[in-house]
Scaffold this active site. Structure first.
Site, mmCIF file in Angstrom:
data_model
loop_
_atom_site.group_PDB
_atom_site.id
_atom_site.type_symbol
_atom_site.label_atom_id
_atom_site.label_comp_id
_atom_site.label_asym_id
_atom_site.label_seq_id
_atom_site.Cartn_x
_atom_site.Cartn_y
_atom_site.Cartn_z
ATOM 1 N N ASP A 133 28.702 4.688 0.326
ATOM 2 C CA ASP A 133 29.913 4.067 0.882
ATOM 3 C C ASP A 133 30.418 2.826 0.139
ATOM 4 O O ASP A 133 31.505 2.320 0.446
ATOM 5 C CB ASP A 133 29.708 3.737 2.376
ATOM 6 C CG ASP A 133 28.504 2.825 2.646
ATOM 7 O OD1 ASP A 133 28.144 2.022 1.758
ATOM 8 O OD2 ASP A 133 27.926 2.913 3.752
ATOM 9 N N HIS B 151 22.288 8.121 -4.589
ATOM 10 C CA HIS B 151 22.927 9.391 -4.201
ATOM 11 C C HIS B 151 24.411 9.422 -4.546
ATOM 12 O O HIS B 151 25.173 10.178 -3.942
ATOM 13 C CB HIS B 151 22.715 9.660 -2.698
ATOM 14 C CG HIS B 151 21.288 9.991 -2.345
ATOM 15 N ND1 HIS B 151 20.780 9.837 -1.074
ATOM 16 C CD2 HIS B 151 20.275 10.496 -3.105
ATOM 17 C CE1 HIS B 151 19.501 10.217 -1.065
ATOM 18 N NE2 HIS B 151 19.172 10.612 -2.278
ATOM 19 N N CYS C 160 41.538 18.796 -17.224
ATOM 20 C CA CYS C 160 41.260 20.203 -17.573
ATOM 21 C C CYS C 160 41.652 21.192 -16.478
ATOM 22 O O CYS C 160 41.517 22.402 -16.672
ATOM 23 C CB CYS C 160 39.786 20.366 -17.942
ATOM 24 S SG CYS C 160 38.681 20.434 -16.519
ATOM 25 N N ASN D 224 14.233 -1.370 11.049
ATOM 26 C CA ASN D 224 14.774 -0.146 11.651
ATOM 27 C C ASN D 224 14.566 -0.238 13.168
ATOM 28 O O ASN D 224 13.491 -0.613 13.607
ATOM 29 C CB ASN D 224 14.010 1.079 11.091
ATOM 30 C CG ASN D 224 14.764 2.374 11.281
ATOM 31 O OD1 ASN D 224 15.275 2.639 12.362
ATOM 32 N ND2 ASN D 224 14.827 3.182 10.239
HETATM 33 C C1 BJW Z 1 19.317 1.733 11.728
HETATM 34 C C2 BJW Z 1 20.391 1.248 12.487
HETATM 35 C C3 BJW Z 1 20.695 -0.130 12.366
HETATM 36 C C4 BJW Z 1 20.177 3.360 12.877
HETATM 37 N N1 BJW Z 1 19.967 -0.895 11.559
HETATM 38 N N2 BJW Z 1 18.616 0.946 10.944
HETATM 39 C C5 BJW Z 1 9.467 16.396 -1.497
HETATM 40 C C6 BJW Z 1 9.029 16.796 -0.249
HETATM 41 C C7 BJW Z 1 9.880 17.504 0.585
HETATM 42 C C8 BJW Z 1 11.183 17.833 0.194
HETATM 43 C C9 BJW Z 1 11.598 17.452 -1.054
HETATM 44 C C10 BJW Z 1 10.747 16.732 -1.869
HETATM 45 N N3 BJW Z 1 11.426 16.464 -3.012
HETATM 46 C C11 BJW Z 1 12.677 16.979 -2.917
HETATM 47 C C12 BJW Z 1 12.817 17.609 -1.743
HETATM 48 C C13 BJW Z 1 14.039 18.318 -1.283
HETATM 49 C C14 BJW Z 1 15.102 17.406 -0.737
HETATM 50 C C15 BJW Z 1 14.546 16.669 0.477
HETATM 51 O O1 BJW Z 1 14.142 15.536 0.440
HETATM 52 N N4 BJW Z 1 14.592 17.337 1.624
HETATM 53 C C16 BJW Z 1 14.132 16.722 2.865
HETATM 54 C C17 BJW Z 1 15.202 16.881 3.922
HETATM 55 C C18 BJW Z 1 12.815 17.301 3.238
HETATM 56 N N5 BJW Z 1 15.570 16.465 -1.759
HETATM 57 C C19 BJW Z 1 16.513 16.785 -2.640
HETATM 58 O O2 BJW Z 1 17.000 17.895 -2.674
HETATM 59 C C20 BJW Z 1 16.918 15.730 -3.656
HETATM 60 N N6 BJW Z 1 16.938 16.272 -4.968
HETATM 61 C C21 BJW Z 1 15.829 16.633 -5.604
HETATM 62 O O3 BJW Z 1 14.712 16.452 -5.177
HETATM 63 O O4 BJW Z 1 16.074 17.226 -6.809
HETATM 64 C C22 BJW Z 1 14.989 17.783 -7.552
HETATM 65 C C23 BJW Z 1 15.570 18.204 -8.881
HETATM 66 C C24 BJW Z 1 15.025 17.718 -10.032
HETATM 67 C C25 BJW Z 1 15.562 18.096 -11.282
HETATM 68 C C26 BJW Z 1 16.658 18.964 -11.325
HETATM 69 C C27 BJW Z 1 17.215 19.451 -10.165
HETATM 70 C C28 BJW Z 1 16.662 19.059 -8.917
HETATM 71 C C29 BJW Z 1 18.367 15.272 -3.401
HETATM 72 C C30 BJW Z 1 18.540 14.619 -2.081
HETATM 73 C C31 BJW Z 1 20.036 14.341 -1.861
HETATM 74 C C32 BJW Z 1 20.317 13.781 -0.480
HETATM 75 N N7 BJW Z 1 21.722 13.765 -0.268
HETATM 76 C C33 BJW Z 1 22.257 13.220 0.974
HETATM 77 C C34 BJW Z 1 23.777 13.494 1.020
HETATM 78 C C35 BJW Z 1 24.512 12.577 0.052
HETATM 79 C C36 BJW Z 1 25.961 12.861 0.011
HETATM 80 C C37 BJW Z 1 26.663 12.553 1.294
HETATM 81 O O5 BJW Z 1 26.639 11.412 1.773
HETATM 82 O O6 BJW Z 1 27.261 13.478 1.836
HETATM 83 O O7 BJW Z 1 21.981 11.819 1.051
HETATM 84 S S1 BJW Z 1 21.436 13.873 2.416
HETATM 85 C C38 BJW Z 1 21.509 12.363 3.348
HETATM 86 O O8 BJW Z 1 20.149 11.899 3.591
HETATM 87 C C39 BJW Z 1 22.157 11.323 2.409
HETATM 88 C C40 BJW Z 1 21.296 10.116 2.659
HETATM 89 O O9 BJW Z 1 21.406 9.199 1.579
HETATM 90 C C41 BJW Z 1 19.928 10.707 2.831
HETATM 91 C C42 BJW Z 1 18.957 9.818 3.546
HETATM 92 O O10 BJW Z 1 19.344 9.596 4.855
HETATM 93 P P1 BJW Z 1 19.149 8.154 5.500
HETATM 94 O O11 BJW Z 1 19.961 7.164 4.773
HETATM 95 O O12 BJW Z 1 17.721 7.866 5.644
HETATM 96 O O13 BJW Z 1 19.858 8.344 6.926
HETATM 97 P P2 BJW Z 1 19.288 8.942 8.309
HETATM 98 O O14 BJW Z 1 20.448 9.288 9.145
HETATM 99 O O15 BJW Z 1 18.284 9.994 8.073
HETATM 100 O O16 BJW Z 1 18.499 7.708 8.956
HETATM 101 C C43 BJW Z 1 19.170 6.545 9.389
HETATM 102 C C44 BJW Z 1 18.138 5.566 9.858
HETATM 103 O O17 BJW Z 1 18.821 4.370 10.223
HETATM 104 C C45 BJW Z 1 17.344 6.025 11.090
HETATM 105 O O18 BJW Z 1 15.958 5.838 10.855
HETATM 106 C C46 BJW Z 1 17.842 5.093 12.199
HETATM 107 O O19 BJW Z 1 16.827 4.770 13.133
HETATM 108 C C47 BJW Z 1 18.242 3.878 11.407
HETATM 109 N N8 BJW Z 1 19.258 3.005 12.041
HETATM 110 N N9 BJW Z 1 20.961 2.223 13.247
HETATM 111 C C48 BJW Z 1 18.979 -0.394 10.898
HETATM 112 N N10 BJW Z 1 21.755 -0.719 13.103
HETATM 113 ZN ZN ZN Z 2 37.915 18.318 -15.961
#
Ligand code: BJW
Ligand code: ZN
Length: 252
Positions: free
Chosen positions: A113, A128, A159, A222
């Protein structure tokens, strides 16, 4: 008089501030929670989260985009509008100020963001990507929109290729620059702060694990417990917009 939980929180803030005072290198990882108090929904909240009514695989994967680019673009345009209207909150501002209070400071964000930058943070590592940028699917570069793509799907001015938001979807690699810099910062820091992230998505979640292995003091901010909480040295249970300014106060 303060009640028991207020006294306990004061003691935790003092411990966290003490670790920060002694630290030469600090690494911070933020997630969606830090922007929650700016009115941007987190991802995994069952009721209000961005995926409350959708399956993540239907929205945040290259396969979903290939299947139905219009559906995915509509979701991103809706979020872009929300983000354009949002303002950084006291948590973002506190981190921008913290950078000036420690010798070496690295801020890694999973958020797309841009609110840290708008709060004045410099050198933010966007793990990300950034939702406000467009990337050409053909040339794989940040691109401008062509004039005639206002009505249909956005197209590249150079393009004509299909554009996509410049974010990292599931199954895609983290951009190498931020990934390497974040790994180096996590492995070499004295204090690691994990703020507003569920610690579920990898490789971002592995940064705290690296810091723990390297002997850093790990502080979590958190309102809810996460998979990281049992291993963290200090868990500050509450919203970051409230607790990060209090942590700064405890530092001075
Ligand atoms: C508060 C609050 C307040 C509330 N104050 N806190 C190893 C093990 C298992 C799986 C995998 C692994 N390695 C890779 C994977 C697969 C996958 C993965 O992790 N899957 C899991 C779901 C299991 N990972 C991937 O695919 C990644 N890529 C990869 O590994 O590539 C390998 C590769 C290598 C070489 C070539 C090709 C590939 C990529 C991950 C991409 C994640 N993308 C997203 C979307 C981004 C775009 C968009 O915005 O649309 O990123 S998913 C989404 O989750 C987003 C976030 O950045 C990310 C994390 O979420 P976040 O920020 O933690 O949010 P929430 O909602 O989960 O939590 C919010 C927290 O805030 C909560 O705890 C609340 O309590 C708290 N909160 N109010 C403070 N006021
Ligand atoms: Zn282009």
């Amino acid at each position: 008089m303060k009640n028991d939980s207020a006294v306990a929180l004061d003691a935790l803030l003092a411990r966290a501030a003490d670790a920060l005072r002694k630290a030469k290198r600090v690494c911070v990882l933020t997630g969606a929670g830090i922007s929650a108090e700016s009115g941007i929904p987190t991802f995994r909240d069952a009721l209000t989260g961005l995926w409350a009514n959708f399956n993540p695989e239907d929205l945040a994967t290259p396969e979903a985009f290939e299947r139905d680019p219009k559906f995915v673009w509509d979701w991103y345009e809706f979020r872009r509008e929300l983000i354009r209207q949002a303002e950084p909150n006291p948590g973002h501002f506190a981190l921008a100020e913290l950078a000036g209070r420690v010798p070496r400071f690295t801020l890694v964000t999973q958020n797309v963001d841009g609110l840290h930058q708008r709060a004045g943070s410099k050198g933010v590592l966007e793990y990300h990507g950034n939702i406000l940028r467009d990337r050409c699917c053909v040339e794989q570069v940040i691109a401008e929109r062509s004039e005639d793509s206002r009505h249909g799907l956005p197209r590249c001015a150079a393009c004509g290729g299909l554009l996509r938001p410049d974010v990292v979807w599931f199954g895609e690699a983290i951009p190498p620059g931020p990934m390497l810099a974040a790994a180096a910062a996590a492995e070499s820091c004295d204090v690691f702060l994990s703020i507003g992230t569920s610690s579920l998505v990898y490789p971002a979640a592995s940064l705290a694990e690296s810091a723990l292995r390297a002997g850093a003091t790990v502080i979590e901010v958190n309102p809810d417990r996460t998979d990281l909480s049992p291993a963290a040295d200090v868990v500050l249970g509450g919203p970051s917009g409230l607790l990060l300014p209090r942590l700064l106060d405890a530092l001075s």
